[in-house]
Write a protein that holds these residues in place. Structure first.
Motif, PDB file in Angstrom:
ATOM      1  N   LYS A   1      -5.116  38.719 -21.028  1.00 58.52           N
ATOM      2  CA  LYS A   1      -3.882  39.210 -20.405  1.00 58.52           C
ATOM      3  C   LYS A   1      -3.923  38.999 -18.892  1.00 58.52           C
ATOM      4  O   LYS A   1      -2.920  38.621 -18.271  1.00 58.52           O
ATOM      5  CB  LYS A   1      -3.698  40.699 -20.722  1.00 58.52           C
ATOM      6  N   HIS A   2      -5.083  39.217 -18.283  1.00 53.51           N
ATOM      7  CA  HIS A   2      -5.222  39.072 -16.827  1.00 53.51           C
ATOM      8  C   HIS A   2      -5.294  37.612 -16.394  1.00 53.51           C
ATOM      9  O   HIS A   2      -4.812  37.262 -15.310  1.00 53.51           O
ATOM     10  CB  HIS A   2      -6.495  39.785 -16.347  1.00 53.51           C
ATOM     11  N   THR A   3      -5.918  36.762 -17.219  1.00 52.23           N
ATOM     12  CA  THR A   3      -6.259  35.407 -16.757  1.00 52.23           C
ATOM     13  C   THR A   3      -5.525  34.282 -17.492  1.00 52.23           C
ATOM     14  O   THR A   3      -5.421  33.170 -16.963  1.00 52.23           O
ATOM     15  CB  THR A   3      -7.770  35.165 -16.925  1.00 52.23           C
ATOM     16  N   GLY A   4      -5.074  34.531 -18.708  1.00 53.97           N
ATOM     17  CA  GLY A   4      -4.515  33.459 -19.527  1.00 53.97           C
ATOM     18  C   GLY A   4      -5.590  32.581 -20.144  1.00 53.97           C
ATOM     19  O   GLY A   4      -5.293  31.542 -20.741  1.00 53.97           O
ATOM     20  N   VAL A   5      -6.854  32.988 -20.007  1.00 53.39           N
ATOM     21  CA  VAL A   5      -7.997  32.226 -20.530  1.00 53.39           C
ATOM     22  C   VAL A   5      -8.786  33.131 -21.468  1.00 53.39           C
ATOM     23  O   VAL A   5      -9.003  34.313 -21.175  1.00 53.39           O
ATOM     24  CB  VAL A   5      -8.913  31.753 -19.383  1.00 53.39           C
TER      25      VAL A   5
END
Length: 455
Positions: free
Chosen positions: A112-116
């Motif tokens: 959610k924070h990084t997209g990774v």
């Protein structure tokens, strides 16, 4: 200059050069027709940064600091770069952040924070470990920068979107330095102390410059691979520390099971002592108390470890583990036998052994908590308490497996060595070096290593 330092066979200090690079990106203004710096100009600036560091009270031992505090500051500044990132470092993170499950999903929060995804990032870290840190592959020899064919390979295996997401997460440039600094809650804000801080480039190890992906110095990757996910989540996600503490407890239980150790869990102790009683995570062989703490010193405390700051910082962690939990359990179970205690943190804490901690801040904090009940210290004297990080915990498990030793044997051996100034060592892990452990055979790490393979 960083590349010259990188190529030296012996480990060469490069942290001052990283400070200079960060400040150049942060403050050099391209709106003015500036002269191009020559190597001598850079060396002069570099010497000024060294002078800035040496002017700090840290090095005025007669006036302000005792030697072990100075050593703690310099250890924080330097030792994390020297912790080699092994495959097992990444495998441990696979277990902690992906395979073990609990109430809260670290994987979902990180995405959610990084997209990774955590697993994609750890697999990319394994690529960096093989091709850059170890540089053992002739197919993609390391030449001081991240080759575009490695990036292309990552995209072909995991998809271009994943590759772009990872690069965006780990890279910094002149145009993004301002936002990178403002978002980096790990950084010491006092510029006079930044020479002692762990570099921003451990969180942003890829410098985009003139369409090249440069790794300023590949030694920064040791810290990146070992601690990136932990540091990113700890300072952006409030539930992370509590969740990690619970997972560390489960992780350590896996090691105890591999040893066929006789142990009780926190739940077992609550049944024995009552729900309202303070407990520890494990008790082994009825007299070894073990507690996991997902903690670390804040950077501003690490570069300025005054007694009051340490006491305030560690009151709810190290002090609580010893004074409130371990002593309480030892006295409740049997105060007349000799107990031992182990406190396990995720990262190393460069503050020495338990007697060092006692003299720095723990004695004052503990006696303040115990008040008139200071006789309770007899059930678990401070010299019987040991501070380990999670890597050292795995190392300890392997030593016990390989040498047919009991946990109490190692603890008694370390206690005896540390009681003599001639044989005392700063950290528990140093006592295990003589066993020359080459690899971990823990089943949970063996399985996790398979998850790091491409695909």
């Amino acid at each position: 200059m960083l590349k010259q330092q990188e190529q030296n066979e012996n480990f060469t200090p490069f942290w001052h050069t990283l400070v200079l690079l960060k400040w150049a990106l942060e403050f050099a203004d391209y709106r003015y027709p500036l002269k191009a710096a020559q190597l001598n100009d850079v060396r002069k600036l570099h010497n000024m940064i060294e002078g800035l560091e040496l002017s700090h009270d840290t090095f005025n031992l007669a006036k302000h600091m005792e030697p072990r505090k100075t050593f703690a500051i310099l250890a924080f500044q330097q030792f994390f770069y020297q912790e080699t990132a092994h495959q097992d470092s990444l495998a441990r993170q696979v277990v902690l952040f992906s395979l073990l499950k609990n109430k809260y999903s670290i994987e979902s929060s990180f995405f959610k924070h990084t997209g990774v995804s955590i697993l994609h990032l750890l697999k990319f870290f394994e690529i960096l470990r093989v091709f850059v840190i170890n540089d053992v592959q002739k197919l993609f020899p390391y030449k001081g920068y991240l080759r575009k064919d490695i990036i292309k390979l990552t995209g072909e295996i995991y998809g271009e979107e994943v590759s772009i997401g990872i690069l965006k997460l780990l890279s910094v440039s002149k145009s993004t330095i301002e936002s990178a600094i403002s978002e980096d809650t790990r950084q010491v804000r006092n510029y006079a102390l930044q020479t002692f801080d762990i570099s921003l480039f451990t969180r942003k190890p890829i410098l985009i410059y003139k369409d090249s992906y440069i790794i300023p110095n590949r030694n920064i990757l040791n810290h990146t691979l070992n601690y990136y996910i932990y540091e990113y989540m700890k300072h952006r996600d409030e539930p992370f520390s509590t969740e990690l503490g619970a997972r560390m407890e489960k992780y350590m239980a896996l090691g105890l099971v591999e040893l066929n150790a006789k142990f009780k869990t926190e739940g077992d102790l609550r049944k024995q002592l009552g729900k309202g009683h303070n407990v520890v995570d494990f008790i082994v062989d009825d007299n070894i108390l073990i507690e996991a703490k997902a903690i670390e010193l804040k950077p501003h405390v690490s570069v300025n470890p005054e007694n009051q700051l340490l006491g305030r910082e560690l009151r709810q962690t190290i002090v609580k583990a010893y004074a409130t939990q371990m002593l309480s359990v030892a006295n409740a179970i049997n105060p007349n036998i000799e107990h031992y205690g182990i406190i396990v943190t995720y990262k190393k804490m460069f503050l020495g052994n338990s007697t060092d901690l006692w003299e720095l801040f723990l004695e004052e904090e503990t006696k303040s908590l115990l008040g008139e009940n200071s006789d309770k210290l007899n059930a678990l004297p401070i010299e019987n308490v040991f501070l380990l990080d999670l890597h050292t915990w795995d190392l300890l498990i392997q030593v016990l497996k390989d040498n047919d030793l009991k946990l109490i044997n190692i603890l008694e051996e370390v206690k005896k060595a540390d009681a003599d100034p001639k044989t005392k060592l700063l950290y528990f892990a140093m006592h295990l070096e003589k066993y020359q452990i080459k690899s971990f055979t823990h089943e949970y790490l063996v399985q996790a290593r398979k998850a790091l393979k491409p695909g």
